[in-house]
Design an enzyme around this catalytic site. Structure first.
Site, mmCIF file in Angstrom:
data_model
loop_
_atom_site.group_PDB
_atom_site.id
_atom_site.type_symbol
_atom_site.label_atom_id
_atom_site.label_comp_id
_atom_site.label_asym_id
_atom_site.label_seq_id
_atom_site.Cartn_x
_atom_site.Cartn_y
_atom_site.Cartn_z
ATOM 1 N N ALA A 32 -43.760 -6.442 -9.560
ATOM 2 C CA ALA A 32 -42.414 -6.491 -8.977
ATOM 3 C C ALA A 32 -41.380 -6.780 -10.074
ATOM 4 C CB ALA A 32 -42.329 -7.510 -7.843
ATOM 5 N N GLN A 47 -46.997 8.709 -7.665
ATOM 6 C CA GLN A 47 -46.581 7.489 -8.361
ATOM 7 C C GLN A 47 -45.592 6.724 -7.478
ATOM 8 O OE1 GLN A 47 -44.256 6.070 -12.331
ATOM 9 N NE2 GLN A 47 -45.751 7.680 -12.649
ATOM 10 N N GLN A 90 -33.622 -1.884 -23.352
ATOM 11 C CA GLN A 90 -33.660 -3.358 -23.422
ATOM 12 C C GLN A 90 -34.257 -3.864 -24.737
ATOM 13 O OE1 GLN A 90 -35.997 -5.172 -20.298
ATOM 14 N NE2 GLN A 90 -35.592 -7.236 -20.983
ATOM 15 N N TYR A 145 -35.487 8.343 -18.659
ATOM 16 C CA TYR A 145 -35.459 6.944 -19.104
ATOM 17 C C TYR A 145 -34.591 6.793 -20.360
ATOM 18 C CZ TYR A 145 -39.426 5.934 -15.929
ATOM 19 O OH TYR A 145 -40.251 5.782 -14.836
ATOM 20 N N TRP A 167 -40.126 2.399 -18.836
ATOM 21 C CA TRP A 167 -38.846 2.369 -18.101
ATOM 22 C C TRP A 167 -38.052 1.097 -18.437
ATOM 23 C CZ3 TRP A 167 -38.107 -0.415 -13.005
ATOM 24 C CH2 TRP A 167 -36.875 -0.115 -12.403
ATOM 25 N N ASN A 187 -51.623 -9.071 -19.704
ATOM 26 C CA ASN A 187 -51.749 -8.218 -18.520
ATOM 27 C C ASN A 187 -53.049 -7.406 -18.490
ATOM 28 O OD1 ASN A 187 -49.211 -9.205 -17.956
ATOM 29 N ND2 ASN A 187 -48.119 -7.367 -18.626
ATOM 30 N N TRP A 226 -46.291 1.845 -9.686
ATOM 31 C CA TRP A 226 -45.275 1.250 -10.570
ATOM 32 C C TRP A 226 -44.810 -0.113 -10.061
ATOM 33 C CZ3 TRP A 226 -40.092 0.845 -8.795
ATOM 34 C CH2 TRP A 226 -39.645 1.762 -7.828
ATOM 35 N N GLY A 239 -45.130 -2.636 -17.326
ATOM 36 C CA GLY A 239 -44.094 -2.623 -18.358
ATOM 37 C C GLY A 239 -44.231 -3.879 -19.186
ATOM 38 N N ARG A 257 -35.752 -9.407 -17.668
ATOM 39 C CA ARG A 257 -35.098 -8.227 -17.089
ATOM 40 C C ARG A 257 -33.881 -8.622 -16.253
ATOM 41 N NH1 ARG A 257 -38.552 -3.477 -14.348
ATOM 42 N NH2 ARG A 257 -39.322 -3.460 -16.502
HETATM 43 N N1 LIG Z 1 -41.780 6.670 -10.655
HETATM 44 C C1 LIG Z 1 -40.788 5.836 -10.558
HETATM 45 O O1 LIG Z 1 -39.817 6.071 -9.836
HETATM 46 C C2 LIG Z 1 -40.849 4.563 -11.354
HETATM 47 C C3 LIG Z 1 -39.905 3.542 -11.142
HETATM 48 C C4 LIG Z 1 -40.031 2.391 -11.906
HETATM 49 C C5 LIG Z 1 -41.060 2.254 -12.837
HETATM 50 N N2 LIG Z 1 -41.938 3.282 -13.028
HETATM 51 C C6 LIG Z 1 -43.039 3.203 -14.026
HETATM 52 O O2 LIG Z 1 -43.731 1.972 -13.893
HETATM 53 C C7 LIG Z 1 -43.681 1.276 -15.121
HETATM 54 C C8 LIG Z 1 -43.697 -0.202 -14.857
HETATM 55 O O3 LIG Z 1 -42.549 -0.603 -14.121
HETATM 56 P P1 LIG Z 1 -41.976 -2.046 -14.315
HETATM 57 O O4 LIG Z 1 -41.627 -2.252 -15.740
HETATM 58 O O5 LIG Z 1 -40.940 -2.295 -13.283
HETATM 59 O O6 LIG Z 1 -43.300 -2.897 -13.947
HETATM 60 P P2 LIG Z 1 -43.780 -4.362 -13.946
HETATM 61 O O7 LIG Z 1 -45.030 -4.288 -14.755
HETATM 62 O O8 LIG Z 1 -43.815 -4.850 -12.556
HETATM 63 O O9 LIG Z 1 -42.680 -5.240 -14.732
HETATM 64 C C9 LIG Z 1 -42.653 -5.231 -16.130
HETATM 65 C C10 LIG Z 1 -41.701 -6.265 -16.663
HETATM 66 O O10 LIG Z 1 -42.117 -7.580 -16.270
HETATM 67 C C11 LIG Z 1 -42.005 -8.479 -17.378
HETATM 68 N N3 LIG Z 1 -43.376 -8.895 -17.731
HETATM 69 C C12 LIG Z 1 -44.451 -8.090 -17.924
HETATM 70 N N4 LIG Z 1 -45.549 -8.808 -18.208
HETATM 71 C C13 LIG Z 1 -45.179 -10.094 -18.162
HETATM 72 C C14 LIG Z 1 -45.868 -11.296 -18.348
HETATM 73 N N5 LIG Z 1 -47.183 -11.304 -18.627
HETATM 74 N N6 LIG Z 1 -45.192 -12.468 -18.237
HETATM 75 C C15 LIG Z 1 -43.875 -12.460 -17.955
HETATM 76 N N7 LIG Z 1 -43.143 -11.345 -17.772
HETATM 77 C C16 LIG Z 1 -43.799 -10.160 -17.871
HETATM 78 C C17 LIG Z 1 -41.332 -7.689 -18.496
HETATM 79 O O11 LIG Z 1 -39.912 -7.800 -18.366
HETATM 80 P P3 LIG Z 1 -39.009 -8.930 -19.070
HETATM 81 O O12 LIG Z 1 -39.786 -9.470 -20.246
HETATM 82 O O13 LIG Z 1 -37.776 -8.217 -19.442
HETATM 83 O O14 LIG Z 1 -38.752 -9.940 -18.004
HETATM 84 C C18 LIG Z 1 -41.715 -6.268 -18.174
HETATM 85 O O15 LIG Z 1 -40.860 -5.302 -18.710
HETATM 86 C C19 LIG Z 1 -42.423 1.817 -15.783
HETATM 87 O O16 LIG Z 1 -42.399 1.605 -17.184
HETATM 88 C C20 LIG Z 1 -42.517 3.268 -15.442
HETATM 89 O O17 LIG Z 1 -43.469 3.906 -16.283
HETATM 90 C C21 LIG Z 1 -41.840 4.417 -12.295
#
Ligand SMILES: NC(=O)c1ccc[n+]([C@@H]2O[C@H](COP(=O)([O-])OP(=O)(O)OC[C@H]3O[C@@H](n4cnc5c(N)ncnc54)[C@H](OP(=O)(O)O)[C@@H]3O)[C@@H](O)[C@H]2O)c1
Length: 332
Positions: free
Chosen positions: A209, A177, A27, A54, A21, A294, A205, A284, A228
């Protein structure tokens, strides 16, 4: 990597899953997207989550190309249906027409004959639930989806779907989810107890945060370049988490993570996996290094004292009201 059952099914999935996502087709450029998927596979992630909507359907195409050539039996591919994928009145929702059309389009974009899990991305108040459940069941019977799940459905909506499935002899929902992380805990009071009883697993998901729980957003400071919060589309979604009170409390978690021998992102992901009803945390990433950091949250046990300190620090900013789980009253 550690593996868990998807709900009460025989399917095992990696407890850390990779989702695309806001990243693939949006992005991040395609080479970075492919590098993240390659890193995920190298690190033992087998479960990949995407959705028809997406990046205006491009995210599925990018994931399909990134997984091209990977042994199909070695990965679990999850996608979703509900949000609009076109301009028409039937390009959205959970009618039989849209489910069938969107499922076939997803399979083409993902370059696969079947998805392992097909999920209703929200509840559709304008389609009879038995129509939706029958359409999902048909996909399962035709071998195009192996399991059926939902996303962000309320406890009463999940219960109604189970009742219909049982009465009509249809395939049951195996997963939900929801958003779930140290701050957003709205599933704990109603959804989790129901799902534990019914054999439904949570694949959660935004376990970090959206990056806020990595500690990289400092209170009162501009967001780091390339994050992000600086992305045109992503910034709208992350903004609610960027309050100074939340950001300063997250900084207070740093010694807790240090003492546990974890980074803040690993602490955040591991926290979601302490809940036995969670089948996987979907993370993500915009860079392969993030994926590599991660995945080390897999298999981590957090001591009760650590969980208590997290609760004490975040208490005032934790959201737990189950009414926060809601689908649009009208089709989007
Ligand atoms: N069902 C639904 O309605 C719904 C809604 C939202 C998401 N989802 C699912 O959940 C998945 C994950 O959501 P999310 O991307 O919001 O989750 P998240 O894992 O909370 O955030 C991921 C974002 O955090 C940053 N990041 C990740 N690891 C990092 C690290 N080690 N150090 C620093 N920054 C880090 C990256 O963004 P930056 O590098 O850009 O800062 C990355 O894209 C989505 O891809 C999708 O499959 C589902």
């Amino acid at each position: 990597m550690e593996f868990r059952h998807l709900g009460r099914s025989g399917l095992k999935i990696s407890e850390i899953a990779y989702g695309n996502w806001l990243t693939h087709g949006s992005q991040v450029a395609e080479d970075a997207a492919s590098a993240c998927v390659a890193a995920a596979l190298e690190e033992g992630i087998t479960t990949f989550d995407t959705a028809d909507v997406y990046a205006g359907t491009r995210a599925e195409e990018v994931l399909g190309r990134a997984l091209h050539g990977v042994r199909r039996e070695s990965v679990e591919i999850f996608t979703k249906v509900y949000w609009p994928t076109g301009p028409g009145v039937n390009d959205r929702g959970l009618s039989r027409k849209h489910i069938m059309e969107s499922a076939h389009a997803s399979l083409r974009r993902l370059q696969t004959d079947y998805v392992d899990l097909y999920q209703a991305h929200r509840f559709d108040h304008h389609t009879p639930l038995d129509e939706t459940m029958r359409a999902f069941d048909d996909l399962v019977r035709h071998g195009k989806a192996l399991y059926i799940g939902v996303s962000e459905w309320r406890a009463d909506e999940i219960a109604a779907a189970l009742k219909i499935a049982d009465e009509m002899g249809l395939d049951r929902i195996i997963s939900n989810q929801p958003q779930y992380n140290m701050i957003w805990r709205v599933i704990e009071s109603e959804i989790v107890p129901l799902c534990e009883r019914e054999g439904i697993g949570q694949i959660v998901w935004s376990p970090m945060a959206q990056g806020v729980l990595t500690g990289k957003y400092a209170p009162g400071a501009p967001p780091p370049a390339g994050s992000r919060a600086t992305d045109e589309r992503g910034s709208a979604f992350i903004s609610e988490y960027l309050a100074d009170d939340i950001l300063s409390r997250v900084q207070q978690l740093r010694p807790v993570a240090d003492e546990a021998g974890l980074t803040l992102s690993q602490l955040a992901i591991a926290w979601t996996l302490q809940n036995p009803n969670v089948s996987a945390a979907i993370v993500g990433a915009t860079r392969p290094e993030q994926v590599r950091e991660n995945v080390k949250a897999a298999g981590v046990q957090l001591e009760p004292a650590v969980l208590k300190r997290i609760d004490d620090i975040l208490g005032p900013v934790v959201v737990s009201d189950p009414a926060q789980t809601a689908s649009p009253p009208d089709r989007p």
